[in-house]
Design an enzyme around this catalytic site. Structure first.
Site, PDB file in Angstrom:
ATOM      1  N   SER A   1       0.831  -1.213   0.000  1.00  0.00           N
ATOM      2  CA  SER A   1       0.000   0.000   0.000  1.00  0.00           C
ATOM      3  C   SER A   1       0.862   1.258   0.000  1.00  0.00           C
ATOM      4  CB  SER A   1      -0.947   0.003   1.203  1.00  0.00           C
ATOM      5  OG  SER A   1      -0.215   0.045   2.407  1.00  0.00           O
ATOM      6  N   HIS A   2       2.147   1.132   0.318  1.00  0.00           N
ATOM      7  CA  HIS A   2       3.052   2.274   0.272  1.00  0.00           C
ATOM      8  C   HIS A   2       4.207   2.076  -0.695  1.00  0.00           C
ATOM      9  CE1 HIS A   2       0.869   3.080   4.032  1.00  0.00           C
ATOM     10  NE2 HIS A   2       1.037   4.331   3.685  1.00  0.00           N
TER      11      HIS A   2
ATOM     12  N   HIS B   1       3.931  14.110   3.395  1.00  0.00           N
ATOM     13  CA  HIS B   1       4.323  12.722   3.681  1.00  0.00           C
ATOM     14  C   HIS B   1       3.308  11.815   3.022  1.00  0.00           C
ATOM     15  CE1 HIS B   1       5.915   9.260   5.803  1.00  0.00           C
ATOM     16  NE2 HIS B   1       6.844  10.009   6.362  1.00  0.00           N
ATOM     17  N   PHE B   2       3.766  10.997   2.084  1.00  0.00           N
ATOM     18  CA  PHE B   2       2.846  10.168   1.290  1.00  0.00           C
ATOM     19  C   PHE B   2       3.327   8.718   1.312  1.00  0.00           C
ATOM     20  CE2 PHE B   2       0.893   9.196  -3.033  1.00  0.00           C
ATOM     21  CZ  PHE B   2      -0.420   9.362  -2.624  1.00  0.00           C
TER      22      PHE B   2
ATOM     23  N   LEU C   1       5.649   5.060   7.300  1.00  0.00           N
ATOM     24  CA  LEU C   1       6.404   5.789   8.318  1.00  0.00           C
ATOM     25  C   LEU C   1       7.587   4.984   8.860  1.00  0.00           C
ATOM     26  CD1 LEU C   1       6.373   8.507   9.778  1.00  0.00           C
ATOM     27  CD2 LEU C   1       4.859   7.511  11.500  1.00  0.00           C
TER      28      LEU C   1
ATOM     29  N   THR D   1      -5.199   9.718   9.271  1.00  0.00           N
ATOM     30  CA  THR D   1      -4.936   8.328   9.685  1.00  0.00           C
ATOM     31  C   THR D   1      -3.790   8.283  10.693  1.00  0.00           C
ATOM     32  OG1 THR D   1      -3.508   8.074   7.763  1.00  0.00           O
ATOM     33  CG2 THR D   1      -5.762   7.304   7.548  1.00  0.00           C
TER      34      THR D   1
ATOM     35  N   LEU E   1       1.951   1.844  12.904  1.00  0.00           N
ATOM     36  CA  LEU E   1       0.519   1.580  12.952  1.00  0.00           C
ATOM     37  C   LEU E   1      -0.275   2.862  12.724  1.00  0.00           C
ATOM     38  CD1 LEU E   1      -0.687   2.464  16.069  1.00  0.00           C
ATOM     39  CD2 LEU E   1       0.740   0.501  16.655  1.00  0.00           C
TER      40      LEU E   1
ATOM     41  N   ASP F   1      -4.833   0.848   2.335  1.00  0.00           N
ATOM     42  CA  ASP F   1      -5.461  -0.472   2.315  1.00  0.00           C
ATOM     43  C   ASP F   1      -6.922  -0.385   1.899  1.00  0.00           C
ATOM     44  OD1 ASP F   1      -3.186  -1.960   2.983  1.00  0.00           O
ATOM     45  OD2 ASP F   1      -3.440  -1.524   5.121  1.00  0.00           O
TER      46      ASP F   1
ATOM     47  N   HIS G   1     -12.144   4.832  21.923  1.00  0.00           N
ATOM     48  CA  HIS G   1     -11.686   6.125  22.453  1.00  0.00           C
ATOM     49  C   HIS G   1     -10.170   6.151  22.651  1.00  0.00           C
ATOM     50  CE1 HIS G   1     -11.800   3.943  26.322  1.00  0.00           C
ATOM     51  NE2 HIS G   1     -10.972   4.850  26.751  1.00  0.00           N
TER      52      HIS G   1
ATOM     53  N   PRO H   1       6.326  -7.800  15.375  1.00  0.00           N
ATOM     54  CA  PRO H   1       6.103  -6.701  14.430  1.00  0.00           C
ATOM     55  C   PRO H   1       7.370  -6.508  13.595  1.00  0.00           C
ATOM     56  CG  PRO H   1       5.463  -6.036  16.660  1.00  0.00           C
ATOM     57  CD  PRO H   1       6.133  -7.377  16.776  1.00  0.00           C
ATOM     58  N   GLY H   2       7.236  -6.423  12.314  1.00  0.00           N
ATOM     59  CA  GLY H   2       8.388  -6.214  11.430  1.00  0.00           C
ATOM     60  C   GLY H   2       8.930  -7.495  10.820  1.00  0.00           C
TER      61      GLY H   2
END
Lengths: 343, 343
Positions: free
Chosen positions: B53-54, B126-127, B130, B166, B185, B194, B236, B311-312
């Site tokens: 997606s990036h 920033h497109f 991250l 986002t 995230l 996505d 929340h 993660p990663g």
């Protein structure tokens, strides 16, 4: 403490009286005067602000912990000036709040000078809400972020047994025309104190909060407390944040991970022996319009899209109400506190 | 780009060839050589690591944005040394990644000297993903946290209309015996990219991801993209974190909030014009055992409670696979890139 519901005939106390009562409880159970004062202010403040799971509800846990010899109520924190933006404190097996209080002037000085500073507290016990640690920085015009790890009770997303603590993240920022923006969120789906309160009241939890001792989903708070565990909030994302809290609050401070301490030889011990990290930023170093004006604009826009209540609003509302009407405790709770204080 | 599924007869490219191809696309659409190189490395890296997606999926958006005159592809970032722990960059209406690259040496120097340093990037677009912004710090032995706000598309919890972006949070930390621990995230329930990919593929989303143009819950990605909005992850709590990202990435940098910029006069513009914050900490200032040994211990324990994948991990696995087998693109995608590059 019994499950008697709050009734209208409870006795209201003013804030200062509650502080003195709690101070006496701490003193009578072996803390120094400094520690008693710091913890009493913290605990009474949570009660005053309606944060009941971290208010006087915690006192029996503090007392049993002090009695067990697990924590040093007389500890004198040792502040270390490490670098122009880095302060360490060895809490000396005492509570985290007096360690923060001891390091706070140096931390603020560094944040204002360097633009950002970090406080790494280790060898510390944190048994309170986290927002009281960050909120005062916002009143001083600073932005503050804090994380603290706790004790193994949360199953990492994708794992089958608990490892992380409830590992809260708290944040505070000043704004121009109102109380600071403050939030404090457990990275678990529910705070441990709220599970205890639900168990005490005989209430069921929403789905997705925890698992029983066999790792099966449950809505029974007692099943979670008796050998079960909590789940992270928000699936893999909350789990990643909880992992980050372990790394920042323990690995980066020299404190224990949530799974590292062993209190089995101290029956009655309730306070996690870990670490805490605070990051404080001076927004006057930022470019453009003043931060407080900008945060005010964000709040204005949040209300503009239909948000009724900001994070922290309920606390500020309850704080004002407590100031006007006093703090109401259940009669049994108050009687128990007086007994613990020897009054 | 059409919805052709990836087939086995796609043509593999090695990483360097993909970088050169993308570099040429950027150069041909008006960026400087420096900007072209930085963005091409970033985008090819995401594609290589399976962050589709990036990856090259973003190229048409970059191109239409450059054509629209919304962003300055030739911008030269201006680095400001504000304090011993505070660096600012005016990205000069250019992309955020060249601004980070320009400030990075000073930021690292300050982090190593002060123990912690902050980089406040403003006036930036920033497109991209991250995590590529934080991962390199971990390879240098540093701990890094970054947040970036984006464009109004997320309804704050308790509100009825969108306001936040986002607003992702990315974190990277070194460990002794393996690749860094890295996560990235979105504080929305799903990343915008996505949703776009699901819409392109005609797939439905899980419940709780977004609302349609009337504010009603929907699982149709097209209904979200056409006047609808996303929800924060984790109710929340995710919403509070998204608010924090607005404050840190915009209010604390002097950049725009996600709702502040107006690109209506630039049809084709896709890149949010906001700000980005990075916090970098030198863990060698911490007490006790080395941070990388401690983070390694946390990883060991996470595997011990049944966690299969950190993660990663998926990115690192895909990175190795791409190195061995090349990067496979859909034939139409590759043809389109070659056309954009003028090859």
């Amino acid at each position: 403490m019994t499950a008697t519901p709050v009734s209208s005939n409870t006795e209201p106390l003013d804030f200062d009286s509650l502080v003195l009562l709690l101070e006496q409880v701490f003193l009578r159970h072996g803390t120094s005067a400094d520690v008693a004062r710091t913890l009493a202010l913290n605990c009474a403040g949570a009660e005053r602000d309606g944060a009941h799971s971290h208010g006087v509800f915690r006192i029996p846990g503090y007392v049993s912990t002090l009695k067990s010899g697990w924590v040093n109520g007389q500890a004198v924190p040792v502040v270390e000036d490490v670098a122009s933006g880095f302060v360490r404190v060895d809490a000396a097996n005492g509570f985290a709040q007096p360690a923060l209080a001891a390091a706070r002037p140096l931390l603020v000085e560094k944040a204002r000078s360097a633009g950002i500073a970090v406080l790494a507290i280790r060898n510390s016990h944190h048994f309170a809400a986290l927002w009281p640690d960050v909120e005062p920085f916002a009143y001083d015009g600073l932005v503050a972020l804090s994380v603290v790890n706790s004790m193994t009770c949360v199953v990492p997303h994708g794992a089958d047994r608990p490892l992380f603590g409830t590992n809260p993240i708290a944040f505070a920022a000043p704004r121009a025309d109102g109380e600071p923006i403050v939030f404090d969120l457990a990275t678990s789906a529910i705070a441990h104190g709220d599970v205890q309160i639900a168990a005490r009241k005989g209430e069921r939890l929403s789905p997705g909060m925890g698992v029983d001792s066999l790792g099966q989903p449950t809505q029974d708070p007692k099943a979670i407390l008796e050998g079960g565990a909590l789940l992270p909030f928000g699936g893999h994302k909350g789990s990643a944040l909880s992992m980050m809290v372990e790394l920042l609050a323990a690995a980066l401070t020299g404190g224990n991970f949530s799974f590292e301490f062993d209190w089995s030889n101290h029956p009655g011990a309730k306070t996690p022996w870990t670490g805490q990290l605070l990051i404080v930023i001076d927004p006057s170093k930022a470019a453009g319009q003043s931060f407080a004006e900008r945060s005010q604009e964000l709040v204005r826009q949040m209300h503009g899209v239909g948000l009724k209540r900001l994070p922290g609003d309920r606390r500020h509302h309850q704080r004002a109400k407590s100031a006007a009407e006093g703090i109401r405790l259940e009669p049994e709770v108050l009687a128990n506190l007086r007994e613990l204080a020897g009054f």
